[in-house]
Write a protein that holds these residues in place. Structure first.
Motif, mmCIF file in Angstrom:
data_model
loop_
_atom_site.group_PDB
_atom_site.id
_atom_site.type_symbol
_atom_site.label_atom_id
_atom_site.label_comp_id
_atom_site.label_asym_id
_atom_site.label_seq_id
_atom_site.Cartn_x
_atom_site.Cartn_y
_atom_site.Cartn_z
ATOM 1 N N TRP A 141 43.342 79.907 68.040
ATOM 2 C CA TRP A 141 42.188 79.141 67.565
ATOM 3 C C TRP A 141 41.852 78.020 68.548
ATOM 4 O O TRP A 141 40.687 77.724 68.789
ATOM 5 C CB TRP A 141 42.500 78.552 66.184
ATOM 6 N N SER A 142 42.861 77.401 69.129
ATOM 7 C CA SER A 142 42.639 76.203 69.943
ATOM 8 C C SER A 142 41.940 76.480 71.276
ATOM 9 O O SER A 142 41.081 75.703 71.694
ATOM 10 C CB SER A 142 43.959 75.478 70.198
ATOM 11 N N TYR A 143 42.294 77.565 71.951
ATOM 12 C CA TYR A 143 41.767 77.800 73.294
ATOM 13 C C TYR A 143 40.249 77.916 73.372
ATOM 14 O O TYR A 143 39.635 77.219 74.180
ATOM 15 C CB TYR A 143 42.437 79.019 73.936
ATOM 16 N N TRP A 190 46.575 72.245 73.580
ATOM 17 C CA TRP A 190 47.668 72.919 72.886
ATOM 18 C C TRP A 190 48.948 72.752 73.680
ATOM 19 O O TRP A 190 48.995 73.014 74.875
ATOM 20 C CB TRP A 190 47.362 74.405 72.735
ATOM 21 N N ARG A 230 38.099 76.642 71.609
ATOM 22 C CA ARG A 230 37.499 75.376 71.187
ATOM 23 C C ARG A 230 37.858 74.233 72.140
ATOM 24 O O ARG A 230 37.542 73.088 71.874
ATOM 25 C CB ARG A 230 37.946 75.064 69.769
ATOM 26 N N HIS A 231 38.573 74.558 73.184
ATOM 27 C CA HIS A 231 39.010 73.567 74.185
ATOM 28 C C HIS A 231 39.821 72.451 73.546
ATOM 29 O O HIS A 231 39.728 71.293 73.932
ATOM 30 C CB HIS A 231 37.807 73.013 74.961
ATOM 31 N N THR A 232 40.607 72.827 72.540
ATOM 32 C CA THR A 232 41.501 71.884 71.878
ATOM 33 C C THR A 232 42.835 71.946 72.606
ATOM 34 O O THR A 232 43.403 73.020 72.767
ATOM 35 C CB THR A 232 41.685 72.276 70.393
ATOM 36 N N LEU A 249 47.261 79.545 65.462
ATOM 37 C CA LEU A 249 46.767 78.204 65.799
ATOM 38 C C LEU A 249 46.472 78.088 67.296
ATOM 39 O O LEU A 249 45.466 77.522 67.700
ATOM 40 C CB LEU A 249 47.763 77.132 65.372
ATOM 41 N N ARG A 250 47.356 78.636 68.078
ATOM 42 C CA ARG A 250 47.140 78.600 69.529
ATOM 43 C C ARG A 250 45.885 79.401 69.890
ATOM 44 O O ARG A 250 45.066 78.961 70.696
ATOM 45 C CB ARG A 250 48.354 79.157 70.254
#
Length: 180
Positions: free
Chosen positions: A9-11, A17, A13-15, A6-7
């Motif tokens: 995946w997030s980076y 975390w 996409r600038h989501t 999940l981490r």
């Protein structure tokens, strides 16, 4: 080395975390609709939950009120149970005790281990249940079925001492006597 998917995946996409153990209200943007916790043992406090405009939910790989606690799958296997499942519930001030939003059972195959039960059934069930609840919430349908405290069990971490299941009666000290 453990890789957090999940981490990872997030980076790109600038989501934002934040590790769950460090999640505080200040980390949750004001326009957050839903907080989703899955595969997390961190407690999410009241102020943090309040930042979610619609709901704060978690997936738990068992059928609460049964097997509340961190090692639910391992206890299912240890206890030789034939049925388990997954539950999405609303977060509250009590661990794994919030109202149920969605719950489904699965059969435990003979010879299952905690690891393969998770990989082959419970992880994908969690995704399905979370998506169902998110779809319901987006449609304005909020399901909250209270859990029965009379049926609740708490399963301590299997690798923590002392190993105690509070709902079981204490065993007498020493060997049984003729009057036992």
């Amino acid at each position: 080395m453990h890789r957090d998917r999940l981490r990872s995946w997030s980076y790109p996409r600038h989501t934002p975390w934040t590790p769950a153990a460090e999640l505080r209200a200040r980390h949750v943007p004001e326009d957050t609709a839903v907080i989703v916790a899955a595969h997390s043992h961190a407690f999410i406090g009241r102020a943090t939950r309040a930042r979610a405009q619609v709901a704060a939910i978690r997936y738990h790989p068992s059928l609460p009120p049964l097997h509340r606690g961190r090692d639910a799958i391992r206890w299912t296997i240890r206890d030789g149970e034939k049925v388990t499942g997954g539950t999405v519930y609303h977060l509250t001030d009590r661990v794994d005790a919030g109202p149920v939003a969605a719950q489904e059972h699965v059969f435990v195959p003979p010879g299952a281990t905690a690891e393969n039960l998770w990989r082959e059934q419970l992880a994908s069930l969690g995704v399905e249940l979370l998506l169902r609840v998110l779809h319901d919430l987006a449609a304005g349908h909020r399901v909250e079925v209270p859990q029965s405290e009379q049926l609740a069990t708490w399963e301590p971490a299997l690798d923590a001492a002392p190993l105690l299941k509070p709902e079981l009666p204490e065993l007498p000290a020493g060997p049984p006597t003729a009057s036992s």
